[in-house]
Enzyme design. Structure first.
Site, PDB file in Angstrom:
ATOM      1  N   ALA A   1       2.490 -14.148 -10.403  1.00 54.58           N
ATOM      2  CA  ALA A   1       2.056 -13.037 -11.508  1.00 54.58           C
ATOM      3  C   ALA A   1       2.650 -13.920 -12.822  1.00 54.58           C
ATOM      4  CB  ALA A   1       3.041 -11.998 -11.371  1.00 54.58           C
TER       5      ALA A   1
ATOM      6  N   LEU B   1      -0.287 -11.534  -5.482  1.00 60.87           N
ATOM      7  CA  LEU B   1       0.370 -11.628  -6.897  1.00 60.87           C
ATOM      8  C   LEU B   1       1.855 -11.215  -6.872  1.00 60.87           C
ATOM      9  CD1 LEU B   1      -1.071 -12.886  -9.236  1.00 60.87           C
ATOM     10  CD2 LEU B   1      -1.475 -10.914 -10.240  1.00 60.87           C
ATOM     11  N   HIS B   2       2.749 -11.811  -6.204  1.00 53.78           N
ATOM     12  CA  HIS B   2       4.294 -11.733  -6.134  1.00 53.78           C
ATOM     13  C   HIS B   2       4.653 -12.428  -7.617  1.00 53.78           C
ATOM     14  CE1 HIS B   2       4.857 -15.890  -5.358  1.00 53.78           C
ATOM     15  NE2 HIS B   2       3.893 -16.015  -4.436  1.00 53.78           N
ATOM     16  N   SER B   3       6.009 -12.267  -7.616  1.00 50.88           N
ATOM     17  CA  SER B   3       6.396 -12.654  -9.015  1.00 50.88           C
ATOM     18  C   SER B   3       6.166 -13.973  -9.614  1.00 50.88           C
ATOM     19  CB  SER B   3       8.061 -12.428  -8.953  1.00 50.88           C
ATOM     20  OG  SER B   3       8.621 -13.314  -7.912  1.00 50.88           O
TER      21      SER B   3
END
Length: 89
Positions: free
Chosen positions: A20, A15-17
């Site tokens: 996310a 769940l990277h930027s």
């Protein structure tokens, strides 16, 4: 009542930027209160900083909880995203 589902995250980059941000945008579309739990930390599923603070990586176990009028749909859709079963725009 609250709907809760525990899953293993299978997003390639976790769940990277960008993921996310997609998760939060989708979560904001639901009226229900949404929480994401990793280990014993609970954050608001509608908070980008909260989600990023969990450092969710591919293979991590997380729990998605929702409470409200559309809780079942919220948990189903958000966990499907985390399991790479659906993509958000």
């Amino acid at each position: 009542m609250m709907v809760t589902k525990q899953i293993v995250v299978t997003l390639t980059n976790g769940l990277h930027s960008i993921n996310a941000q997609s998760f939060v945008q989708r979560a904001l579309a639901f009226q229900s209160e949404i929480k994401v739990v990793r280990h014993s930390r609970i954050v608001d599923g509608k908070s980008l900083l909260g989600l990023l603070s969990l450092g969710i990586a591919n293979g991590n176990v997380v729990t998605v909880k929702a409470e409200g009028s559309d809780e079942k749909e919220a948990v189903a859709i958000l966990t499907s995203f985390l399991k790479s079963e659906i993509e958000f725009e």
